[in-house]
Design an enzyme around this catalytic site. Structure first.
Site, PDB file in Angstrom:
ATOM      1  N   GLN A 152       0.851  -1.196   0.000  1.00  0.00           N
ATOM      2  CA  GLN A 152       0.000   0.000   0.000  1.00  0.00           C
ATOM      3  C   GLN A 152       0.888   1.249   0.000  1.00  0.00           C
ATOM      4  OE1 GLN A 152      -3.657  -0.648   2.826  1.00  0.00           O
ATOM      5  NE2 GLN A 152      -1.940  -1.802   3.656  1.00  0.00           N
ATOM      6  N   ASN A 153       2.192   1.039   0.203  1.00  0.00           N
ATOM      7  CA  ASN A 153       3.114   2.170   0.328  1.00  0.00           C
ATOM      8  C   ASN A 153       3.475   2.739  -1.038  1.00  0.00           C
ATOM      9  OD1 ASN A 153       3.019   1.507   3.019  1.00  0.00           O
ATOM     10  ND2 ASN A 153       4.994   0.459   3.029  1.00  0.00           N
ATOM     11  N   ASP A 195       6.292   4.615  -1.257  1.00  0.00           N
ATOM     12  CA  ASP A 195       7.743   4.831  -1.268  1.00  0.00           C
ATOM     13  C   ASP A 195       8.412   3.728  -2.101  1.00  0.00           C
ATOM     14  OD1 ASP A 195       7.477   3.526   1.999  1.00  0.00           O
ATOM     15  OD2 ASP A 195       8.553   2.493   0.403  1.00  0.00           O
ATOM     16  N   ALA A 213       8.739  -3.979  13.047  1.00  0.00           N
ATOM     17  CA  ALA A 213       8.967  -4.710  11.788  1.00  0.00           C
ATOM     18  C   ALA A 213      10.442  -5.077  11.601  1.00  0.00           C
ATOM     19  CB  ALA A 213       8.492  -3.857  10.615  1.00  0.00           C
ATOM     20  N   CYS A 260       4.474  19.206 -19.276  1.00  0.00           N
ATOM     21  CA  CYS A 260       4.350  17.737 -19.351  1.00  0.00           C
ATOM     22  C   CYS A 260       5.247  17.249 -20.489  1.00  0.00           C
ATOM     23  CB  CYS A 260       2.892  17.373 -19.633  1.00  0.00           C
ATOM     24  SG  CYS A 260       2.690  15.633 -20.026  1.00  0.00           S
ATOM     25  N   THR A 292       0.307  -2.774   8.735  1.00  0.00           N
ATOM     26  CA  THR A 292      -0.871  -2.076   8.221  1.00  0.00           C
ATOM     27  C   THR A 292      -1.990  -2.144   9.258  1.00  0.00           C
ATOM     28  OG1 THR A 292      -2.513  -1.946   6.439  1.00  0.00           O
ATOM     29  CG2 THR A 292      -1.609  -4.136   6.928  1.00  0.00           C
ATOM     30  N   ASN A 345       2.736  -6.827  13.204  1.00  0.00           N
ATOM     31  CA  ASN A 345       2.400  -5.417  13.380  1.00  0.00           C
ATOM     32  C   ASN A 345       2.788  -4.923  14.770  1.00  0.00           C
ATOM     33  OD1 ASN A 345       1.247  -3.197  11.967  1.00  0.00           O
ATOM     34  ND2 ASN A 345      -0.490  -3.262  13.355  1.00  0.00           N
ATOM     35  N   HIS A 405      -1.349   1.396  -4.421  1.00  0.00           N
ATOM     36  CA  HIS A 405      -1.747   2.799  -4.215  1.00  0.00           C
ATOM     37  C   HIS A 405      -0.859   3.758  -4.994  1.00  0.00           C
ATOM     38  CE1 HIS A 405      -3.916   1.758  -0.191  1.00  0.00           C
ATOM     39  NE2 HIS A 405      -4.593   1.395  -1.252  1.00  0.00           N
TER      40      HIS A 405
HETATM   41  N1  APR Z   1       6.723  -1.930  13.006  1.00  0.00           N
HETATM   42  C1  APR Z   1       5.564  -2.583  12.759  1.00  0.00           C
HETATM   43  N2  APR Z   1       4.358  -1.969  12.665  1.00  0.00           N
HETATM   44  C2  APR Z   1       4.341  -0.630  12.840  1.00  0.00           C
HETATM   45  C3  APR Z   1       5.511   0.126  13.111  1.00  0.00           C
HETATM   46  C4  APR Z   1       6.744  -0.583  13.180  1.00  0.00           C
HETATM   47  N3  APR Z   1       7.907   0.039  13.420  1.00  0.00           N
HETATM   48  N4  APR Z   1       5.158   1.440  13.247  1.00  0.00           N
HETATM   49  C5  APR Z   1       3.815   1.490  13.064  1.00  0.00           C
HETATM   50  N5  APR Z   1       3.324   0.256  12.830  1.00  0.00           N
HETATM   51  C6  APR Z   1       1.935  -0.135  12.565  1.00  0.00           C
HETATM   52  C7  APR Z   1       0.918   0.701  13.322  1.00  0.00           C
HETATM   53  O1  APR Z   1       0.665   0.100  14.577  1.00  0.00           O
HETATM   54  C8  APR Z   1      -0.295   0.617  12.385  1.00  0.00           C
HETATM   55  O2  APR Z   1      -1.114  -0.492  12.716  1.00  0.00           O
HETATM   56  O3  APR Z   1       1.700   0.100  11.199  1.00  0.00           O
HETATM   57  C9  APR Z   1       0.311   0.390  10.995  1.00  0.00           C
HETATM   58  C10 APR Z   1       0.221   1.609  10.097  1.00  0.00           C
HETATM   59  O4  APR Z   1      -1.131   1.856   9.836  1.00  0.00           O
HETATM   60  P1  APR Z   1      -1.561   3.113   8.937  1.00  0.00           P
HETATM   61  O5  APR Z   1      -0.837   4.330   9.421  1.00  0.00           O
HETATM   62  O6  APR Z   1      -3.056   3.122   8.891  1.00  0.00           O
HETATM   63  O7  APR Z   1      -0.981   2.795   7.485  1.00  0.00           O
HETATM   64  P2  APR Z   1      -1.582   1.804   6.399  1.00  0.00           P
HETATM   65  O8  APR Z   1      -2.312   0.662   7.048  1.00  0.00           O
HETATM   66  O9  APR Z   1      -0.497   1.488   5.458  1.00  0.00           O
HETATM   67  O10 APR Z   1      -2.668   2.757   5.660  1.00  0.00           O
HETATM   68  C11 APR Z   1      -3.305   2.220   4.513  1.00  0.00           C
HETATM   69  O11 APR Z   1      -4.366   4.360   4.096  1.00  0.00           O
HETATM   70  O12 APR Z   1      -4.118   6.657   4.080  1.00  0.00           O
HETATM   71  C12 APR Z   1      -4.204   5.529   3.279  1.00  0.00           C
HETATM   72  O13 APR Z   1      -3.257   5.248   1.137  1.00  0.00           O
HETATM   73  C13 APR Z   1      -2.936   5.357   2.488  1.00  0.00           C
HETATM   74  O14 APR Z   1      -1.727   3.330   1.956  1.00  0.00           O
HETATM   75  C14 APR Z   1      -2.352   4.046   3.007  1.00  0.00           C
HETATM   76  C15 APR Z   1      -3.587   3.320   3.518  1.00  0.00           C
END
Ligand code: APR
Length: 242
Positions: free
Chosen positions: A89-90, A92, A216, A134, A175, A200, A107
């Site tokens: 979903q990242n 980067d 992670a 462009c 996630t 997570n 994404h």
């Molecule tokens: N190691 C493991 N897990 C971690 C760490 C870490 N160091 N730091 C944070 N987390 C966990 C958090 O606990 C959380 O559950 O990663 C998760 C990040 O969740 P979100 O911030 O909601 O990100 P994500 O799930 O990727 O969001 C999905 O939402 O805003 C949209 O398009 C955007 O791709 C994104 C999508």
């Protein structure tokens, strides 16, 4: 040999210095995500949205490095004898910089832009300004970030659905399981009798059979190291029987 599908989220890049979306109550460098990640926001204030992505594109190129979790996944994929699919979903490029190939960026990607007239996609590392022409239509204001915003359709969904239907093990890493359709992948995998595992920092969101809590950079190398040695010993055992 198990077919493995991995889904990563912002948590896998957190220790590389990239902020997640929901740990800081949804603020990203002072913006509410929903204010800058929708087609409506882009239509009503393109300069604000472009500036938001210019900042993130610049940040990604300022000494942000892949961490041990990205590296462990790339290493696993290189050595694993079975089918392996990496969905992220990242936006980067840390999976690629760690050595992962064929990363399904559902994404989109920060270092790509798209012409709204021709839909051509370009690798892009500099800011998009109102005066930026462009490359294909040579007009200004036609380039947009190659990012999937809320209310837009994610990329690679056919590949993703096919991989989930065939998978024996689905592993979600970093996630929160708050955003569809990625949040439903665990249910899809379970409906195909796959094992489901969440790695997570926070407690798992979603009905996973196994949840491993931690950072992670620690739990991903451990988990995939064990998974690989099990697969390799399974393979050599099979060869021994032949
Ligand atoms: N190691 C493991 N897990 C971690 C760490 C870490 N160091 N730091 C944070 N987390 C966990 C958090 O606990 C959380 O559950 O990663 C998760 C990040 O969740 P979100 O911030 O909601 O990100 P994500 O799930 O990727 O969001 C999905 O939402 O805003 C949209 O398009 C955007 O791709 C994104 C999508």
């Amino acid at each position: 040999m198990e077919s493995i599908v991995v889904l990563t989220g912002a948590g896998i890049s957190a220790e590389s210095g990239l902020a997640t979306f929901r740990d800081a109550d949804g603020l990203w460098q002072g913006y509410k995500i929903e204010e800058v990640c929708t087609p409506t926001a882009f239509k009503s204030d393109p300069a604000k949205v472009q500036s938001f992505y210019n900042q993130r594109r610049q940040e990604l190129q300022n000494n942000i490095q892949p961490n041990a979790a990205h590296i462990a996944l790339a290493e696993f994929a290189r050595q694993y004898p079975g089918r392996f699919t990496l969905i992220t979903q990242n936006v980067d490029n840390l999976h690629e910089r760690a050595g992962s190939e064929k990363v399904l960026h559902m994404h989109g990607e920060l270092l790509k832009v798209r012409c709204q007239r021709t839909f051509r996609v370009y690798h892009w590392t500099s800011p998009i300004l109102p005066s930026t022409p462009c490359p294909c239509c040579n007009q200004t204001k036609t380039l947009r970030p190659h990012i999937v915003w809320f209310d837009e359709i994610p990329f690679y969904m056919l590949d993703i659905n096919e991989a989930l239907q065939q998978c024996d093990r689905f592993i979600a890493i970093g996630t929160s399981g708050q955003v569809q359709p990625a949040a439903s992948f665990v249910e899809m995998a379970k409906s195909c009798n796959a094992q489901t595992v969440s790695l997570n920092y926070a407690p798992a969101n979603g009905d996973f059979e196994q949840h491993i809590q931690g950072l992670a950079s620690q739990i991903v190398p451990d988990y995939f190291g064990q998974l690989l040695s099990h697969a390799v010993s399974q393979k050599s055992h099979k060869q021994h029987l032949m």
